[in-house]
Design an enzyme around this catalytic site. Structure first.
Site, mmCIF file in Angstrom:
data_model
loop_
_atom_site.group_PDB
_atom_site.id
_atom_site.type_symbol
_atom_site.label_atom_id
_atom_site.label_comp_id
_atom_site.label_asym_id
_atom_site.label_seq_id
_atom_site.Cartn_x
_atom_site.Cartn_y
_atom_site.Cartn_z
ATOM 1 N N CYS A 66 -5.561 36.543 59.096
ATOM 2 C CA CYS A 66 -6.265 37.812 59.289
ATOM 3 C C CYS A 66 -7.574 37.792 58.512
ATOM 4 O O CYS A 66 -7.793 36.946 57.667
ATOM 5 C CB CYS A 66 -5.386 38.942 58.782
ATOM 6 S SG CYS A 66 -3.743 38.905 59.507
ATOM 7 N N ARG A 83 -11.077 35.359 62.653
ATOM 8 C CA ARG A 83 -9.823 35.002 61.970
ATOM 9 C C ARG A 83 -8.625 35.685 62.612
ATOM 10 O O ARG A 83 -7.475 35.387 62.292
ATOM 11 C CB ARG A 83 -9.900 35.376 60.504
ATOM 12 C CG ARG A 83 -10.999 34.682 59.714
ATOM 13 C CD ARG A 83 -11.052 35.174 58.295
ATOM 14 N NE ARG A 83 -9.823 34.854 57.614
ATOM 15 C CZ ARG A 83 -9.613 33.701 56.974
ATOM 16 N NH1 ARG A 83 -10.576 32.795 56.937
ATOM 17 N NH2 ARG A 83 -8.476 33.451 56.389
ATOM 18 N N TRP A 106 -4.234 39.025 62.972
ATOM 19 C CA TRP A 106 -3.578 38.086 63.890
ATOM 20 C C TRP A 106 -2.087 38.312 63.670
ATOM 21 O O TRP A 106 -1.551 38.048 62.598
ATOM 22 C CB TRP A 106 -3.976 36.646 63.562
ATOM 23 C CG TRP A 106 -3.433 35.663 64.561
ATOM 24 C CD1 TRP A 106 -3.959 35.387 65.788
ATOM 25 C CD2 TRP A 106 -2.259 34.848 64.409
ATOM 26 N NE1 TRP A 106 -3.191 34.425 66.412
ATOM 27 C CE2 TRP A 106 -2.158 34.087 65.605
ATOM 28 C CE3 TRP A 106 -1.307 34.666 63.418
ATOM 29 C CZ2 TRP A 106 -1.120 33.169 65.810
ATOM 30 C CZ3 TRP A 106 -0.292 33.759 63.607
ATOM 31 C CH2 TRP A 106 -0.194 33.023 64.801
ATOM 32 N N ASN A 154 -2.882 39.557 54.404
ATOM 33 C CA ASN A 154 -3.042 38.369 55.240
ATOM 34 C C ASN A 154 -1.950 37.401 54.826
ATOM 35 O O ASN A 154 -1.827 37.081 53.645
ATOM 36 C CB ASN A 154 -4.418 37.731 55.027
ATOM 37 C CG ASN A 154 -4.533 36.383 55.749
ATOM 38 O OD1 ASN A 154 -3.812 36.145 56.709
ATOM 39 N ND2 ASN A 154 -5.410 35.514 55.277
ATOM 40 N N GLY A 155 -1.118 36.968 55.765
ATOM 41 C CA GLY A 155 -0.079 35.987 55.433
ATOM 42 C C GLY A 155 1.283 36.467 55.922
ATOM 43 O O GLY A 155 1.395 37.289 56.833
ATOM 44 N N GLU A 198 -9.096 15.349 72.472
ATOM 45 C CA GLU A 198 -9.904 16.508 72.057
ATOM 46 C C GLU A 198 -10.454 17.249 73.268
ATOM 47 O O GLU A 198 -10.446 18.477 73.321
ATOM 48 C CB GLU A 198 -11.026 16.064 71.131
ATOM 49 C CG GLU A 198 -12.126 17.076 70.884
ATOM 50 C CD GLU A 198 -11.651 18.383 70.238
ATOM 51 O OE1 GLU A 198 -10.489 18.451 69.783
ATOM 52 O OE2 GLU A 198 -12.444 19.341 70.235
ATOM 53 N N LYS A 252 -9.779 21.252 74.061
ATOM 54 C CA LYS A 252 -10.848 22.244 74.310
ATOM 55 C C LYS A 252 -10.564 23.016 75.584
ATOM 56 O O LYS A 252 -10.713 24.236 75.647
ATOM 57 C CB LYS A 252 -12.206 21.521 74.408
ATOM 58 C CG LYS A 252 -12.756 21.130 73.058
ATOM 59 C CD LYS A 252 -13.251 22.366 72.324
ATOM 60 C CE LYS A 252 -13.178 22.300 70.823
ATOM 61 N NZ LYS A 252 -11.926 22.030 70.205
ATOM 62 N N GLU A 299 -7.467 25.414 75.119
ATOM 63 C CA GLU A 299 -7.646 26.618 74.276
ATOM 64 C C GLU A 299 -8.741 27.539 74.813
ATOM 65 O O GLU A 299 -8.776 28.718 74.479
ATOM 66 C CB GLU A 299 -7.929 26.237 72.830
ATOM 67 C CG GLU A 299 -9.199 25.485 72.569
ATOM 68 C CD GLU A 299 -9.382 25.214 71.062
ATOM 69 O OE1 GLU A 299 -8.870 25.969 70.228
ATOM 70 O OE2 GLU A 299 -10.052 24.225 70.750
ATOM 71 N N HIS A 355 2.262 3.438 82.791
ATOM 72 C CA HIS A 355 3.625 3.510 82.243
ATOM 73 C C HIS A 355 4.243 4.878 82.483
ATOM 74 O O HIS A 355 5.161 5.271 81.781
ATOM 75 C CB HIS A 355 3.589 3.174 80.744
ATOM 76 C CG HIS A 355 3.085 1.804 80.474
ATOM 77 N ND1 HIS A 355 3.806 0.671 80.738
ATOM 78 C CD2 HIS A 355 1.874 1.376 80.023
ATOM 79 C CE1 HIS A 355 3.089 -0.411 80.433
ATOM 80 N NE2 HIS A 355 1.913 -0.006 79.995
ATOM 81 N N LYS A 401 -9.052 31.481 64.081
ATOM 82 C CA LYS A 401 -9.875 30.370 63.607
ATOM 83 C C LYS A 401 -9.172 29.557 62.525
ATOM 84 O O LYS A 401 -9.296 28.351 62.468
ATOM 85 C CB LYS A 401 -11.192 30.898 63.055
ATOM 86 C CG LYS A 401 -12.153 29.811 62.590
ATOM 87 C CD LYS A 401 -12.539 28.882 63.709
ATOM 88 C CE LYS A 401 -13.448 27.782 63.268
ATOM 89 N NZ LYS A 401 -13.684 26.789 64.323
HETATM 90 C C1 AGP Z 1 -9.683 23.456 67.448
HETATM 91 O O1 AGP Z 1 -10.634 23.853 68.404
HETATM 92 C C2 AGP Z 1 -8.759 24.575 67.032
HETATM 93 N N1 AGP Z 1 -9.486 25.712 66.596
HETATM 94 C C3 AGP Z 1 -7.687 24.119 66.064
HETATM 95 O O2 AGP Z 1 -7.029 23.012 66.632
HETATM 96 C C4 AGP Z 1 -8.193 23.716 64.667
HETATM 97 O O3 AGP Z 1 -8.937 22.520 64.755
HETATM 98 C C5 AGP Z 1 -6.983 23.470 63.766
HETATM 99 O O4 AGP Z 1 -6.272 24.680 63.647
HETATM 100 C C6 AGP Z 1 -7.341 22.966 62.367
HETATM 101 O O5 AGP Z 1 -8.120 23.912 61.700
HETATM 102 P P1 AGP Z 1 -8.822 23.455 60.313
HETATM 103 O O6 AGP Z 1 -9.798 22.373 60.660
HETATM 104 O O7 AGP Z 1 -9.493 24.697 59.790
HETATM 105 O O8 AGP Z 1 -7.737 22.965 59.404
#
Ligand code: AGP
Length: 618
Positions: free
Chosen positions: A2, A27, A76, A103-104, A487, A491, A494, A510, A613
């Site tokens: 959060c 966040r 969140w 937060n947590g 990667e 992208k 997400e 395979h 984030k």
């Molecule tokens: C990547 O686009 C995502 N936002 C997610 O996979 C992110 O890379 C992952 O949560 C790790 O975050 P960090 O680099 O802040 O540890």
């Protein structure tokens, strides 16, 4: 994950809180809320499910009094659905004179809640956070000392939390505590701030303090006191934020993600700055925590990270192994943490994290340190928990990355991983210095090459837009191209919420080749054809295998590759460079492709559904 803001001072508290929440909304954005205490001593709260705009509308409809102390939260959801009732702040005490944001996760909230229910406390939400609000209010009603009441409760909480509290009967202070979650203090002149990260207050002050583990903050307009949970005074170190508010704003771009993709030449250049000499030799000064003796005795490197950061690790592995000859394995932090790894004093843990607050990665390094390993962090956030708990830190200098989908942090992480590999190699001496310098000189040219790729993204954007109806896209790569494929798939997942999967191209036959049917879009990262041991012919064979079964190919290939155009409907060319450095370039068209496809679907590219984030819970 959060966003948290606190303020005491002469400014309009509501402006400070809403402005801070706007910068922290990445966040978490399931709900938002604020509490203030009016000058005549009344606590008032407004909170609303959904994004921050909903809260702003609520406040326009039901204005708050002018105030000079307050707390704000953007959520969140962990415990309880994203509803108005579960939105923070939560009020404590039967007279509801205390307001709390969190937060947590409070892992022992159920037993604490039972204790309160047994005393007749009624709850208005399903959250774990409300339990802490009632506990603190109860202790304050007994002692009349808010700081003492606060301290007596936070020590009872298990799990991860940053908590902020204000109370109507103590209208001059904001109390805060942190355990396993981020909290920073902003120091002003006659005013002070609290935030989950410095973005919360950087437009007001660049003087900051990172709050340490199990510490309490008593924040007033004219003073900041930090104590340990057991009551000892703490003298924390102040640092200066090295970017300004404009860096954390869109600056006219359609989205933070679009801005951050375009920021990548600067992100790579700033990460190289001062660390790579013009002759290609590497100078890493931040690694004082690791002696040359340590480096010479290293037997293994384990890279721990999550998501995109883990793909940066997968890519860096190729360079670190090739140049330093130290065995490297890359593990997902949450998998590493709960297995029984072989760790010795000659194992180096490299933790990669943009936020430096990813709980999975924090738990992994804490575990590794318990087992005797040294930890080196590659982190993009100054003063983050990961940085403070590591033996050495190589900061990436990508600037604040606001979009949930990581872009410039990734290319900066890859750059930092290569710098680490070259530095380790220069100490280990397994590869001739001339070879290392040759790579270093090529690395110096990468910011310019990244600029060239950025200037040529129109084709990737057009292809993304044209495939808005795609239900599935596959990505193939070999060697350093394999993590790039992974990667690219992440992208798309997400951002566009569609099935996307990355494969090692050699693995296709395979099993996964069964997925290929007429019209299946496949993006292939093609290695350079120039090296004598290039995997180019094999990847061309892989392309032919899937074309024969109806796949539609988009190839990411090196300028001058004349063969690939015979086998792919679309080829996106990137500048030539050292083979191992290519991912810094080949990943960028995949970012632009995913952004364009998501935009064509009308989705929120900066705040994708269900995500945040920084994942600060396990
Ligand atoms: C990547 O686009 C995502 N936002 C997610 O996979 C992110 O890379 C992952 O949560 C790790 O975050 P960090 O680099 O802040 O540890």
């Amino acid at each position: 994950m959060c966003g948290i803001v606190g303020y005491v001072g002469p400014k309009s508290t509501l402006d400070v809180l809403i402005g801070g929440l706007r910068r922290l909304e990445y966040r978490g954005y399931d709900s938002a809320g604020v509490s203030v205490i009016s000058p005549d001593g009344h606590l008032e709260t407004r909170k609303k499910a959904g994004k921050l705009v909903n809260l702003v509308a609520e406040i326009e409809e039901h204005p708050l009094p002018t105030a000079h102390i307050g707390i704000g939260h953007t959520r969140w959801a962990t415990h309880g659905a994203p509803t108005d009732g579960n939105a923070h702040p939560h009020l404590g005490g039967q007279r509801q004179k205390l307001s709390l944001i969190h937060n947590g996760i409070i892992e022992n909230f159920a037993e604490l809640k039972a204790e309160l229910v047994a005393e007749g406390t009624t709850f208005s939400s399903e959250t774990d956070s409300e339990v802490a609000a009632h506990l603190i209010a109860r202790e304050f009603e007994k002692s009349g000392d808010l700081a003492k009441a606060f301290a007596s409760v936070v020590v009872r909480l298990h799990g991860a939390f940053t908590i902020l509290v204000i109370h109507e009967d103590q209208p001059d202070m904001v109390l805060a505590a942190r355990r396993n979650a981020p909290l920073v203090i902003g120091l002003g002149d006659g005013e002070n701030f609290l935030g989950s990260d410095v973005a919360a207050f950087v437009e007001h002050t660049k003087r900051a303090i990172s709050v340490g583990q199990d510490e309490i903050v008593i924040l007033r307009a004219g003073s900041v006191e930090v104590r340990s949970f057991d009551g000892k005074t703490v003298q924390p170190e102040e640092f200066t934020v090295d970017w300004d508010a404009s860096a954390a704003s869109k600056g006219g771009w359609s989205s933070f993600m679009a801005k951050e993709i375009a920021d990548q030449p600067q992100a790579v250049a700033d990460t190289l700055m001062g660390r790579l000499n013009s002759d290609g030799s590497v100078r890493l000064t931040e690694t004082d925590g690791l002696s040359h003796e340590d480096i010479k005795n290293l037997e293994r490197i384990i890279i721990v990270a999550c998501g995109t950061a883990s793909y940066a690790g997968d890519i860096a592995k190729y360079g670190i192994e090739k140049w330093s000859r130290i065995p490297v394995q890359v593990e997902l932090s949450h998998e590493f943490r709960y297995r029984d790894p072989i760790i010795t004093k000659n194992t180096l843990i490299v933790a990669i994290s943009q936020s430096g607050e990813t709980m999975d990665t924090l738990m992994a390094i804490r575990y590794a340190k318990e087992l005797g390993a040294k930890v080196l962090a590659i982190c993009n956030t100054q003063g983050a928990t990961l940085a403070r708990e590591s033996d050495a830190v190589i900061y990436t200098h990508a600037g604040p990355e606001v979009a949930v989908a990581s872009t410039k942090a990734l290319t900066a992480q890859i750059t930092a991983g290569y710098l680490l590999g070259l530095w380790l190699a220069s100490i280990r001496g397994a590869v001739p210095a001339a070879e290392l310098k040759r790579v270093g000189i090529d690395l110096l040219k990468m910011p310019g090459r990244v600029s060239q790729v950025i200037a040529g993204l129109e084709q990737a954007q057009r292809l993304g837009t044209s495939m808005a109806d795609a239900k599935s896209v596959l990505f193939l790569g070999r060697n350093v191209g394999f993590p790039v494929a992974m990667e690219g798939a992440l992208k798309l997942k997400e951002l566009a919420y569609i099935h996307a999967e990355g494969f090692a191209a050699g693995e296709l036959k395979h099993g996964p080749i069964a997925l290929i049917e007429e019209g299946q879009p496949v993006i292939v990262i093609v290695p350079s054809p120039r090296d004598e041991d290039s995997l180019h012919p094999k990847v061309i064979s892989n392309i032919q295998e899937i074309r024969a079964r109806g796949a539609k190919i988009i190839a990411i290939a090196e300028e001058g590759d004349e063969q690939v155009s015979n086998y792919a409907e679309n080829v996106i060319f990137v500048p030539r460079c050292e083979t191992l450095l290519a991912p810094i370039l080949t990943v960028i068209p995949l970012q632009a492709f995913a952004l364009a496809l998501s935009t064509a679907k009308g989705l929120d590219v900066d705040q994708p559904r269900n995500l945040a984030k920084s994942v600060t819970v396990e």
